[in-house]
Design an enzyme around this catalytic site. Structure first.
Site: not given
Lengths: 326, 354
Positions: A60, A129
């Site tokens: 990322e 999440h």
């Protein structure tokens, strides 16, 4: 007008903007061959080729920085985070590079980039999440933050974000991808950033909100209507730039407001909105503005506990009644 | 690089002492390095009397890397660097006046006084910034190289890193992506053996070039105190990368004669005075080139005096210019936070910005 899903609306926006401007490209994990983890980029690889729809390694920080670097020399990258939860790995490039580049270069180097992906809780995905990530991005001047709640907003706002010359964090609702709504077919259907949308009108109380919570707000308003209470539901749509005029207008009309959001309370979006209302509309208020947020804990996995931790319809209704003193 | 190719690891020897370079070329290298040295000496003086604030990281001792790696580039190639980048900005074509003005925080600075020592920018000449976060420039360089590839251009991007940056994740993620996509980027580690006060060998069990070669990026190591060898090596390397040869990594060995920053003593807890003295006497890239040119009768003492006088005048003029230049206006503060002011909505929340 056609009725399409939020997912397809995003897909249309991507395809139309890539067609319109060949400096626009999409990169991220699984965006190409897999069609996107949430299938938002379905078909784009076939249509635009593997230079413009680029699968990346699970890096990322690296691929967000790649996007920023390419924007430094004039490309217009769209960086997909599989979820904004994962973007914390990339925050150095978002905050230290993207948000500050124009300023620290004395105006020489702008960063026309979109960071997009789902943010907030879905169902039982656990603490890592389920995070609503708006405030991380909102805190830094130099970035814009957009949170569409309907298919039409998703398309019109994503097109505006891609055409914008500054970094935009475009936070989608993970639970909204399958929702349907009317969306204009027009290639130039663009919703300017910084305009809130009054999704429901009522005179008694204002539910101010953004993103996925707009739907919870509308359900709460429906329930309040059964008790004869009519609520304004103001969907901010874009949190920076922020439509302060629309906030002040609804407060001036109803004199009572709550802020409903998915995130945590401490320095949450609502904290800023309450501060603005207090500073700029104090005399319009008949009650303190209340906030309804996620419980101030990491999201638990257990279904019952998760439901308890979420800012749901019941809590929104209760807060509205409280500011109405009923 | 093709997947089947194996990364090469090699050490480039100095080669013939003056590389067969013309006198003109050698004088150019010498005068450029002298300019960098005199510029940094002036910055040091100005810092000492409070004309320059904040952090200030001098490049004294490492001039061979700036000259050798950057001067062979074209203007439309990109250079990006870390926070020790005054001389690299000069090498890429920014004027001493504009760089010194930036150190003074003046409106005439390369970044209008908004950047300072660590954030020199010159988009017009392809100098894409000093960066203050160790290793953050590695993915940015990757992005610029991606843009070159995307557009089918033939530029290259050179990314300067300090030796400590190779322990950052950003560096390894970038190496990996540069290799799999064969991007036109050269990562240059200016290896002065210390990350601030920490010796490289204390923090890595792997030798420098393996950091890159393990990702499939061909890596070389070169003596950065030998500007001729460095320049020759980069001339070849840049051409290879320009022709589509894929990414490269170069470990440029050098030594920092001054402290990590102006607030750090030259020697002390982490390196001895003897070590610094030894390096200063034996590893000065300017003295090494000067002595070789003397020995080859390509330079006289008088010529050297003239060159040094010229660069000193340039630097004096830069200081005078910076001293006289105006401060940035307060009403410009909000101008470069967003590239345009939105017609709708509020962007600033301090009650002062519009």
């Amino acid at each position: 007008m056609a009725e399409i899903t939020y997912r397809d609306a995003l897909n249309q926006a991507l395809a139309e903007e890539m067609e319109r401007d060949d400096s626009v490209f999409l990169l991220g994990e699984e965006v190409a061959e897999y069609d996107g983890a949430y299938k938002v980029s379905k078909g784009l690889l076939d249509r635009f080729g593997d230079k413009r729809v680029k699968d990346t390694p699970i890096s990322e920080l690296g691929f967000a920085g790649l996007g920023v670097g390419s924007a430094m020399v004039g490309l217009r990258p769209i960086v997909e985070f599989m979820t904004f939860n994962f973007s914390f790995l990339a925050l150095d490039q978002v905050i230290n590079s993207a948000s500050k580049m124009l300023s620290m270069s004395g105006g020489q180097i702008g960063i026309p980039i979109v960071f997009r992906g789902p943010s907030g809780a879905a169902l039982q995905l656990g603490a890592q999440h389920s995070h609503a990530c708006e405030t991380w991005y909102l805190h830094a001047p130099g970035i814009k933050v957009v949170t569409p709640s309907t298919p039409a907003d998703a398309k019109g706002l994503l097109k505006a974000a891609i055409r914008d010359n500054d970094p935009v964090a475009f936070m989608e609702g993970e639970l909204l991808y399958n929702t349907k709504g009317e969306v204009p077919d027009d290639d130039d259907f663009v919703i300017p950033l910084g305009l809130a949308d009054l999704k429901r009108e009522g005179d008694d109380v204002s539910i101010i909100t953004h993103g996925t919570m707009t739907h919870v707000a509308l359900q709460a308003a429906g329930q309040l209507a059964k008790d004869g209470i009519e609520a304004d539901v103001l969907d901010l749509r874009s949190l920076r730039p922020l439509d302060v005029d629309a906030i002040l207008a609804t407060v001036a009309k109803t004199n009572r407001a709550i802020y409903l959001e998915e995130g945590w309370p401490y320095l949450g979006v609502g904290a800023q909105i309450v501060s603005i209302i207090m500073e700029e509309a104090f005399d319009d208020l008949d009650a303190p503005v209340l906030r309804v947020t996620q419980a101030d804990i990491p999201m638990p996995y257990n279904k019952k506990l998760e439901a308890w931790a979420r800012p749901g319809v019941a809590r929104a209704v209760e807060a509205c009644k409280k500011v109405l003193y009923v | 690089m093709a997947e089947t190719e194996t990364a090469e690891i090699s050490t480039v020897n100095g080669g013939p002492a003056l590389g067969g370079f013309s006198k003109k070329k050698l004088v150019e290298l010498l005068s450029q390095m002298l300019l960098y040295r005199r510029f940094e000496e002036k910055a040091e003086e100005a810092y000492a009397i409070g004309k320059i604030g904040g952090f200030c990281h001098l490049h004294i001792g490492q001039e061979g890397a700036a000259a050798g790696c950057i001067l062979p580039l074209r203007q439309d190639d990109y250079v990006i660097s870390g926070y020790r980048s005054h001389t690299q900005a000069l090498a890429k074509g920014l004027s001493p006046e504009a760089v010194m003005s930036e150190l003074y925080g003046k409106a005439s600075g390369v970044s209008g006084g908004a950047g300072g020592s660590m954030h020199m920018f010159g988009a017009d000449v392809g100098f894409m910034g000093g960066n203050g976060i160790v290793g953050a420039q590695a993915p940015l360089a990757l992005g610029m190289a991606w843009a070159i590839h995307y557009r089918g251009g033939d530029q290259v991007c050179v990314c300067f890193l300090g030796d400590a940056a190779v322990n950052q994740g950003a560096f390894h993620e970038s190496m990996n992506m540069a290799a799999i996509w064969n991007l036109p980027v050269i990562y240059v580690v200016e290896n002065n053996a210390y990350g601030m006060g920490t010796k490289f060998t204390r923090m890595s069990d792997t030798e420098m070039i393996k950091k890159a070669s393990s990702h499939g990026v061909p890596a070389t190591s070169i003596d950065g105190e030998d500007v001729v060898a460095t320049y020759s090596h980069f001339e070849d390397l840049i051409e290879t990368v320009r022709q589509g040869g894929g990414p490269r990594f170069v470990d440029v060995e050098c030594y920092r004669f001054k402290g990590h920053s102006m607030s750090d003593p030259v020697s002390g807890t982490y390196r001895s005075k003897e070590e610094v003295d030894h390096q200063t006497e034996n590893a000065d890239p300017i003295c090494i080139l000067r002595d070789r040119m003397f020995a080859a009768r390509l330079l006289t003492g008088e010529e050297l005096e003239v060159i040094d006088g010229e660069v000193r005048s340039m630097v004096d003029a830069a200081v005078e210019f910076a001293e006289a230049a105006p401060e940035p206006e307060v009403d410009t503060l909000y101008r470069n936070v967003y590239s345009e002011i939105n017609p709708h909505g509020r962007l600033f929340f301090d009650g002062r910005g519009k």
